[in-house]
Motif scaffolding. Sequence first.
Motif, PDB file in Angstrom:
ATOM      1  N   HIS A   1       0.835  -1.195   0.000  1.00  0.00           N
ATOM      2  CA  HIS A   1       0.000   0.000   0.000  1.00  0.00           C
ATOM      3  C   HIS A   1       0.875   1.252   0.000  1.00  0.00           C
ATOM      4  O   HIS A   1       1.934   1.266   0.631  1.00  0.00           O
ATOM      5  N   VAL A   2       0.401   2.293  -0.687  1.00  0.00           N
ATOM      6  CA  VAL A   2       1.067   3.587  -0.694  1.00  0.00           C
ATOM      7  C   VAL A   2       0.020   4.661  -0.420  1.00  0.00           C
ATOM      8  O   VAL A   2      -1.007   4.724  -1.107  1.00  0.00           O
ATOM      9  N   LEU A   3       0.277   5.464   0.581  1.00  0.00           N
ATOM     10  CA  LEU A   3      -0.551   6.641   0.851  1.00  0.00           C
ATOM     11  C   LEU A   3       0.212   7.845   0.308  1.00  0.00           C
ATOM     12  O   LEU A   3       1.270   8.201   0.819  1.00  0.00           O
ATOM     13  N   ASP A   4      -0.325   8.462  -0.740  1.00  0.00           N
ATOM     14  CA  ASP A   4       0.366   9.559  -1.405  1.00  0.00           C
ATOM     15  C   ASP A   4      -0.262  10.882  -0.993  1.00  0.00           C
ATOM     16  O   ASP A   4      -1.388  11.204  -1.371  1.00  0.00           O
ATOM     17  N   LEU A   5       0.496  11.658  -0.198  1.00  0.00           N
ATOM     18  CA  LEU A   5       0.049  12.968   0.263  1.00  0.00           C
ATOM     19  C   LEU A   5       0.728  14.091  -0.506  1.00  0.00           C
ATOM     20  O   LEU A   5       0.392  15.254  -0.320  1.00  0.00           O
ATOM     21  N   VAL A   6       1.692  13.724  -1.348  1.00  0.00           N
ATOM     22  CA  VAL A   6       2.338  14.723  -2.202  1.00  0.00           C
ATOM     23  C   VAL A   6       1.445  15.028  -3.394  1.00  0.00           C
ATOM     24  O   VAL A   6       1.245  16.174  -3.776  1.00  0.00           O
TER      25      VAL A   6
END
Length: 327
Positions: free
Chosen positions: A212-217
Motif C-alpha cells: 500500500h502507498v498513501l500519497d500525500l504529495v
Amino acid sequence: MRATMRAAVCVRAGGPDVLEIREVPLPVVRKGWSLIRVMAAGLNRSELRTRQGHSPGVRFPRVLGIECVGVVAGSTDPALPEGTTVAAVMGEMGRAFDGGYAEYTLLPDALLMPVRTTLPWPTLAALPETYLTAQGAVDALRIGPGARLVIRGGTSSVGMAAASIARAHGVEVAATTRRPEKAAGLRSAGVGHVVLDDGGPLRLPWPERPSHVLDLVGADTVVDSLRLAGRGGTVCVAGSLSGWLIRDFEPIAMIPSGARLTAFHSDDAKGSAGAAVLQRVVGEVEAGVHQPHVDRVFALDDVVAAHEYMEGNRAAGKVVLQPRLAA
C-alpha cells in the motif's frame, strides 16, 4: 457581547502579507447557523493555495480557515447550548463563507461536531482535518495487520497521523521526507523506516514492493507511487502538497495491471459523518494511543509568520493558530 471581533482577513490573492488583522463586525446568529468562539484553528496547505489565488470560486476579502475548534457562543439549535465544545471542518469553511482565522466564526449547524474532551485547545485543534483525513485514507486503503505501507509526504500532519493509526493496526510503515532533520519526528509518530526523498528512486527497506502507498504529495508523485505498488498494490491519494492536477495522465499506460488507485477527500468526513470518528480519535489521544505532534502554535497576530512557516515547509506535524481572546 462585543459588537466587533478581530480576524485575519485575506484581502486579495498573493503572498503571506495579504493576510491583515482587522476589527470586523461580530457575526449575528441566525437559524441554522451558530456562533463559535474559536479557541484554536489548525492550518492547512489548502488555505495557502486559496491565499495564493488557486481556488477559483473564492472571492476576497475572505477569512480563511477550513477547520477550527471552540465553544458555542450563540445558537438557535437546542442541541447546541452555549458552552458546548465543538469542532468543525470543511463544508466550504474559509471559501464560500468565513472560516477559523478569527476570534469568532459563524458556521452551519450541520458542520458542528460536539466533542467531549479534556485535551488542550492546540492539541484538539490538531485533530479534525488531520486525523479524519488520515483515518479515511487508511480505511480507503483497506489495509490490515502485516501490510507494508509507504507514506509519501510523511512529515505532513496527515502523514504523521496516518503513521500512528497504521502502527496501531499492526502495519509496518515507511515514510518519506526531503529533510533528514525531520527523521526523529517521523519515528516518534510510529514510522519504522524513514526514507529520504532526494528526487531519485526511493530506497525502500523491503526487497518486495509495498502492498500500500498513501500519497500525500499528490500530482507530482502519483504515477511513481503506482509503479512502487505495482501489480496488486493499492495507492490512495489524500493530499495535494504538489498541486491539484496530474499532467498528461494516461490511466491504461500508467496504472499497472491489477493495481488499485483510490482517493479520500476530507469533505466526506464533515459534520455528522465524522463526529463519531473524531470522538473516538479524541479518546485514543487521551489514552495515549496516538500522540499528535503540534509543531508550532502561532497567535492570530502572527498569521503572516505562520503562513511563511507553512509555505517554507518547515513544519513536521501540525501548525496551529490560536486567537488571543479578550475576557
